[in-house]
Design a protein around this motif. Structure first.
Motif, PDB file in Angstrom:
ATOM      1  N   LEU A   1      -8.580  -4.310  10.645  1.00 25.74           N
ATOM      2  CA  LEU A   1      -7.293  -4.242   9.958  1.00 25.74           C
ATOM      3  C   LEU A   1      -6.384  -3.251  10.679  1.00 25.74           C
ATOM      4  CD1 LEU A   1      -5.621  -5.139   7.418  1.00 25.74           C
ATOM      5  CD2 LEU A   1      -6.485  -3.055   6.317  1.00 25.74           C
ATOM      6  N   ALA A   2      -5.215  -3.732  11.127  1.00 28.24           N
ATOM      7  CA  ALA A   2      -4.276  -2.877  11.859  1.00 28.24           C
ATOM      8  C   ALA A   2      -3.081  -2.478  11.015  1.00 28.24           C
ATOM      9  CB  ALA A   2      -3.802  -3.596  13.129  1.00 28.24           C
ATOM     10  N   GLY A   3      -2.810  -3.242   9.952  1.00 26.61           N
ATOM     11  CA  GLY A   3      -1.670  -2.920   9.101  1.00 26.61           C
ATOM     12  C   GLY A   3      -1.493  -3.961   8.018  1.00 26.61           C
ATOM     13  N   PHE A   4      -0.602  -3.671   7.067  1.00 29.13           N
ATOM     14  CA  PHE A   4      -0.299  -4.653   6.017  1.00 29.13           C
ATOM     15  C   PHE A   4       1.044  -4.328   5.399  1.00 29.13           C
ATOM     16  CE2 PHE A   4      -3.030  -1.395   3.955  1.00 29.13           C
ATOM     17  CZ  PHE A   4      -2.166  -0.922   2.988  1.00 29.13           C
ATOM     18  N   MET A   5       1.586  -5.271   4.671  1.00 31.44           N
ATOM     19  CA  MET A   5       2.769  -5.054   3.860  1.00 31.44           C
ATOM     20  C   MET A   5       2.696  -5.956   2.645  1.00 31.44           C
ATOM     21  SD  MET A   5       5.795  -6.977   6.028  1.00 31.44           S
ATOM     22  CE  MET A   5       7.052  -6.371   4.907  1.00 31.44           C
ATOM     23  N   TRP A   6       3.410  -5.586   1.592  1.00 33.76           N
ATOM     24  CA  TRP A   6       3.411  -6.329   0.344  1.00 33.76           C
ATOM     25  C   TRP A   6       4.807  -6.856   0.048  1.00 33.76           C
ATOM     26  CZ3 TRP A   6      -0.773  -7.128  -3.082  1.00 33.76           C
ATOM     27  CH2 TRP A   6      -1.966  -6.522  -2.701  1.00 33.76           C
ATOM     28  N   LEU A   7       4.860  -8.030  -0.596  1.00 30.14           N
ATOM     29  CA  LEU A   7       6.124  -8.680  -0.957  1.00 30.14           C
ATOM     30  C   LEU A   7       6.056  -9.138  -2.408  1.00 30.14           C
ATOM     31  CD1 LEU A   7       6.382 -10.994   2.184  1.00 30.14           C
ATOM     32  CD2 LEU A   7       7.665  -8.884   1.831  1.00 30.14           C
ATOM     33  N   ILE A   8       7.197  -9.053  -3.107  1.00 29.85           N
ATOM     34  CA  ILE A   8       7.240  -9.547  -4.477  1.00 29.85           C
ATOM     35  C   ILE A   8       8.675  -9.968  -4.807  1.00 29.85           C
ATOM     36  CG2 ILE A   8       7.705  -7.295  -5.539  1.00 29.85           C
ATOM     37  CD1 ILE A   8       5.777  -8.137  -7.827  1.00 29.85           C
ATOM     38  N   ALA A   9       8.806 -11.016  -5.596  1.00 30.90           N
ATOM     39  CA  ALA A   9      10.119 -11.514  -5.999  1.00 30.90           C
ATOM     40  C   ALA A   9      10.456 -11.029  -7.406  1.00 30.90           C
ATOM     41  CB  ALA A   9      10.139 -13.045  -5.955  1.00 30.90           C
ATOM     42  N   GLY A  10      11.745 -10.984  -7.717  1.00 31.22           N
ATOM     43  CA  GLY A  10      12.186 -10.683  -9.082  1.00 31.22           C
ATOM     44  C   GLY A  10      12.211  -9.216  -9.424  1.00 31.22           C
TER      45      GLY A  10
END
Length: 241
Positions: A100-109
């Motif tokens: 695992l080198a990195g991550f990001m999170w996304l969410i609507a509303g």
């Protein structure tokens, strides 16, 4: 003045440095029970121009789901990850050489913040929220960050999203630098002071001032996005913080 303080001043500026020093003093004096945070809220236009064409080809971007096991060295508690999925959030993870080198999170509303008690609300389906962009320290000078953003750009464009919003810690020089490189529009700022179960907020957005005495009490911050697209997706000036 120590070299460390000079560097912090150069990276954060006087105001954020003063708050950062105050935050450390409060945490030390209270044994960790008092926490002072300052957030900057920004938006980035989701353009149709790739961010990192033909770079970082050895980095694989994967979309994870709630049923997928977390890597053993995942830097967030499993309970926090479960709460994010329960809100409807999605995550993109970058892998290099099986690690695992990195991550990001996304969410609507809307997004229920998990570092302080606050709810961030967005006005339309053409907007999204991105949060907790993390890159392994030894990968932060490479292409992981831009590959993650490129994958997010493609994902959001397919959904018709044109603006994605973020909150950045005003004490995180690396995050400020990274967002400045991709170009952002400033939406506002807020200071949170947590004292045990109590939390105070002062913000540039309504309701401006809020006192929370228990977990069920939290401010709702509504973000107004620019009414028009920037004339050139990568020419919008990064905000001065």
């Amino acid at each position: 003045m120590t070299n460390g303080l000079r560097l912090t001043l150069a990276q954060l500026g006087w105001f954020n440095t003063a708050l950062y020093v105050l935050a450390r003093l409060l945490a030390r004096a209270s044994g960790g029970r008092w926490t002072l945070l300052r957030y900057l809220f920004v938006a980035q236009y989701v353009s149709d121009t790739p961010l990192a064409p033909l770079r970082g080809a050895d980095i694989e971007i994967r979309s994870a789901s709630a049923g997928d096991p977390l890597p053993r060295d995942y830097p967030r508690p499993a309970s926090v990850v479960r709460a994010r999925y329960a809100q409807g959030a999605q995550t993109l993870a970058a892998w290099r050489n099986g690690r695992l080198a990195g991550f990001m999170w996304l969410i609507a509303g809307a997004y229920q913040e998990d570092e302080v008690r606050a709810r961030y609300c967005l006005p339309s389906a053409r907007t999204s929220w991105d949060f907790d962009v993390w890159v392994r320290p030894e990968e932060r000078l490479g292409w992981v960050f831009r590959r993650l953003w490129e994958a997010a750009r493609q994902h959001l464009r397919r959904r018709g999203v044109r603006w994605t919003c973020s909150r950045i810690s005003a004490f995180n020089a690396a995050s400020l630098r990274a967002h400045a490189q991709i170009g952002t529009v400033r939406l506002g700022h807020a200071v949170f002071l947590r004292c045990g179960t109590w939390q105070w907020m002062i913000a540039s957005l309504r309701p401006y001032v809020h006192l929370s005495r228990h977990p069920a009490s939290f401010p709702h911050l509504m973000f107004d996005l620019p009414s028009q697209e920037p004339p050139c997706p990568h020419s919008n000036k990064s905000a001065r913080y």
